[in-house]
Motif scaffolding. Structure first.
Motif, PDB file in Angstrom:
ATOM      1  N   GLY A  19     -53.033  48.170  19.481  1.00 56.97           N
ATOM      2  CA  GLY A  19     -54.122  48.731  21.218  1.00 56.97           C
ATOM      3  C   GLY A  19     -52.735  49.079  21.792  1.00 56.97           C
ATOM      4  N   SER A  20     -52.041  49.111  21.826  1.00 57.42           N
ATOM      5  CA  SER A  20     -50.793  48.419  22.833  1.00 57.42           C
ATOM      6  C   SER A  20     -50.383  49.707  22.730  1.00 57.42           C
ATOM      7  CB  SER A  20     -50.062  47.527  22.835  1.00 57.42           C
ATOM      8  OG  SER A  20     -48.970  47.925  21.556  1.00 57.42           O
ATOM      9  N   GLU A  21     -50.275  50.769  24.585  1.00 57.22           N
ATOM     10  CA  GLU A  21     -50.066  51.805  24.653  1.00 57.22           C
ATOM     11  C   GLU A  21     -48.166  51.855  24.564  1.00 57.22           C
ATOM     12  OE1 GLU A  21     -51.554  53.449  28.312  1.00 57.22           O
ATOM     13  OE2 GLU A  21     -53.762  52.808  27.458  1.00 57.22           O
ATOM     14  N   ALA A  22     -47.629  53.079  24.108  1.00 60.59           N
ATOM     15  CA  ALA A  22     -45.990  53.320  24.050  1.00 60.59           C
ATOM     16  C   ALA A  22     -45.927  53.378  25.458  1.00 60.59           C
ATOM     17  CB  ALA A  22     -46.143  54.694  23.306  1.00 60.59           C
ATOM     18  N   ASN A  23     -44.620  53.008  26.182  1.00 57.69           N
ATOM     19  CA  ASN A  23     -44.690  53.453  27.386  1.00 57.69           C
ATOM     20  C   ASN A  23     -43.013  54.251  27.383  1.00 57.69           C
ATOM     21  OD1 ASN A  23     -46.953  52.640  29.310  1.00 57.69           O
ATOM     22  ND2 ASN A  23     -45.762  50.663  28.176  1.00 57.69           N
ATOM     23  N   PRO A  24     -42.239  55.081  27.916  1.00 55.61           N
ATOM     24  CA  PRO A  24     -40.742  55.543  28.213  1.00 55.61           C
ATOM     25  C   PRO A  24     -40.791  54.226  28.534  1.00 55.61           C
ATOM     26  CG  PRO A  24     -42.960  56.739  29.854  1.00 55.61           C
ATOM     27  CD  PRO A  24     -43.664  55.616  29.399  1.00 55.61           C
ATOM     28  N   VAL A  25     -39.313  54.656  28.285  1.00 52.20           N
ATOM     29  CA  VAL A  25     -38.118  53.882  29.058  1.00 52.20           C
ATOM     30  C   VAL A  25     -37.758  54.660  29.960  1.00 52.20           C
ATOM     31  CG1 VAL A  25     -35.974  52.614  28.177  1.00 52.20           C
ATOM     32  CG2 VAL A  25     -37.489  52.974  26.190  1.00 52.20           C
ATOM     33  N   SER A  47     -34.653  54.663  31.110  1.00 49.79           N
ATOM     34  CA  SER A  47     -33.498  55.462  31.486  1.00 49.79           C
ATOM     35  C   SER A  47     -33.880  56.766  30.287  1.00 49.79           C
ATOM     36  CB  SER A  47     -32.748  54.909  29.900  1.00 49.79           C
ATOM     37  OG  SER A  47     -33.070  54.778  28.751  1.00 49.79           O
ATOM     38  N   GLY A  48     -34.957  57.325  30.087  1.00 44.13           N
ATOM     39  CA  GLY A  48     -35.505  58.490  29.219  1.00 44.13           C
ATOM     40  C   GLY A  48     -35.151  58.330  27.632  1.00 44.13           C
ATOM     41  N   ASP A  49     -34.543  57.650  27.110  1.00 48.41           N
ATOM     42  CA  ASP A  49     -34.607  57.006  26.362  1.00 48.41           C
ATOM     43  C   ASP A  49     -34.938  56.696  25.107  1.00 48.41           C
ATOM     44  OD1 ASP A  49     -33.396  57.625  23.385  1.00 48.41           O
ATOM     45  OD2 ASP A  49     -31.475  56.104  24.201  1.00 48.41           O
ATOM     46  N   GLY A  50     -36.353  57.354  24.334  1.00 55.06           N
ATOM     47  CA  GLY A  50     -36.908  56.352  23.628  1.00 55.06           C
ATOM     48  C   GLY A  50     -38.493  55.648  24.543  1.00 55.06           C
ATOM     49  N   THR A  51     -39.574  54.651  24.035  1.00 55.08           N
ATOM     50  CA  THR A  51     -40.570  54.647  24.171  1.00 55.08           C
ATOM     51  C   THR A  51     -40.328  52.997  24.671  1.00 55.08           C
ATOM     52  OG1 THR A  51     -41.748  54.783  22.475  1.00 55.08           O
ATOM     53  CG2 THR A  51     -41.570  56.907  23.836  1.00 55.08           C
ATOM     54  N   TYR A  52     -41.990  51.767  24.704  1.00 55.22           N
ATOM     55  CA  TYR A  52     -41.369  50.634  24.504  1.00 55.22           C
ATOM     56  C   TYR A  52     -43.237  50.231  24.653  1.00 55.22           C
ATOM     57  CZ  TYR A  52     -41.537  50.032  29.447  1.00 55.22           C
ATOM     58  OH  TYR A  52     -42.196  49.875  30.533  1.00 55.22           O
ATOM     59  N   SER A  53     -43.339  49.458  23.959  1.00 56.89           N
ATOM     60  CA  SER A  53     -45.044  48.946  24.311  1.00 56.89           C
ATOM     61  C   SER A  53     -45.516  47.625  24.416  1.00 56.89           C
ATOM     62  CB  SER A  53     -45.272  48.826  22.856  1.00 56.89           C
ATOM     63  OG  SER A  53     -45.742  50.346  22.075  1.00 56.89           O
TER      64      SER A  53
END
Length: 281
Positions: free
Chosen positions: A165-171, A173-179
């Motif tokens: 249920g965690s949301e993906a957030n943008p890195v 630097s703009g390169d990818g996402t993290y949760s």
């Protein structure tokens, strides 16, 4: 932390004037009573203590104290101490700071554990004490006292987390996402062993789940089961950091807690990032 264990070695009385045989063993200790006799108003005791299978780390000491005891009277005999190098250094330093009144009696023997140098841990224990009538019907016990050095405790730390249920957030630097993980409501406390170095600094490390703005960490320092630094609210420190504890990607903190006579100061030695938890030392 300090624990006490008693082992019965022999029962004095009718056997007092005769050679003794047999073995008492517990947790790697092998005790062989050899003889006990009375001569010239003195009680002579001869015991073999085989401590070859007893292991201590550098921060720990075990004290073996023979105790003569009956229902009315008790006599502690000089102890044999098996100690790690760091613990031995700390105990010597502590003894040097004590007054003569508070200093402990000299041990029969101190063995410093050294994994790099092989040495015998078999002790020929021969002691003579003034004889008293109550000793005729007494028992000889072996008391074991275990002493650790320091422990750090961290209370108020989340015990559960999940990425469900965690949301993906943008890195940034703009390169990818993290949760970021979901933090559960269950709270636990962590405890870790710590040690004093030669500069008098006590160092320990915690690896825990992430901290958030609502995490309420209480840090304390203990020695031999006694709290020597009261609970410190680390949330007061983290709230002043120029970062959002709820959204920052990684967490690693090295803290310096300085204890003065009238105040305690928490400062940050270094800060970098780390993926899965935090470290406090």
């Amino acid at each position: 932390m300090r624990r006490q264990i008693y082992t019965l070695i022999l029962i004095l009385g009718v056997m007092l004037l005769f050679p003794l045989s047999g073995t008492a063993a517990t947790k790697g200790i092998r005790i062989v009573p050899r003889s006990a006799w009375v001569k010239n108003d003195s009680l002579h005791l001869s015991i073999l203590m085989d401590l070859e299978d007893v292991q201590v780390n550098t921060y720990t000491a075990v004290t073996f104290t023979p105790v003569l005891k009956n229902k009315q009277s008790t006599l502690e005999l000089p102890a044999v101490i098996l100690t790690g190098g760091s613990r031995h250094w700390f105990d010597r330093r502590e003894q040097a700071l004590q007054t003569n009144k508070n200093r402990q009696a000299a041990p029969f023997l101190t063995i410093i554990e050294n994994r790099h140098i092989a040495g015998s841990k078999k002790v020929d224990y021969l002691i003579t004490v003034p004889y008293a009538a109550w000793m005729q019907q007494s028992s000889l016990l072996l008391r074991q006292d275990l002493k650790d050095c320091f422990r750090m405790r961290l209370k108020g730390i989340p015990a559960l987390y999940s990425f469900n249920g965690s949301e993906a957030n943008p890195v940034p630097s703009g390169d990818g996402t993290y949760s970021l993980p979901y933090i559960g409501n269950k709270i636990a406390y962590h405890e870790t062993r710590a040690a004093m170095n030669y500069e008098g600094e006590v160092i320990g490390e915690f690896v825990t789940f992430r901290y958030t703005s609502s995490t309420h960490q209480l840090w304390s320092l203990w020695r031999d089961g006694e709290q020597i630094v009261k609970d410190i609210d680390l949330n007061l420190f983290f709230n002043k950091l120029p970062m959002d504890m709820d959204t920052n990607m990684e967490q690693e903190f090295v803290l310096l807690v300085t204890v003065y006579e009238n105040k305690i100061v928490v400062t940050q030695a270094t800060a970098s990032d780390w993926d899965e938890g935090g470290a406090i030392g």
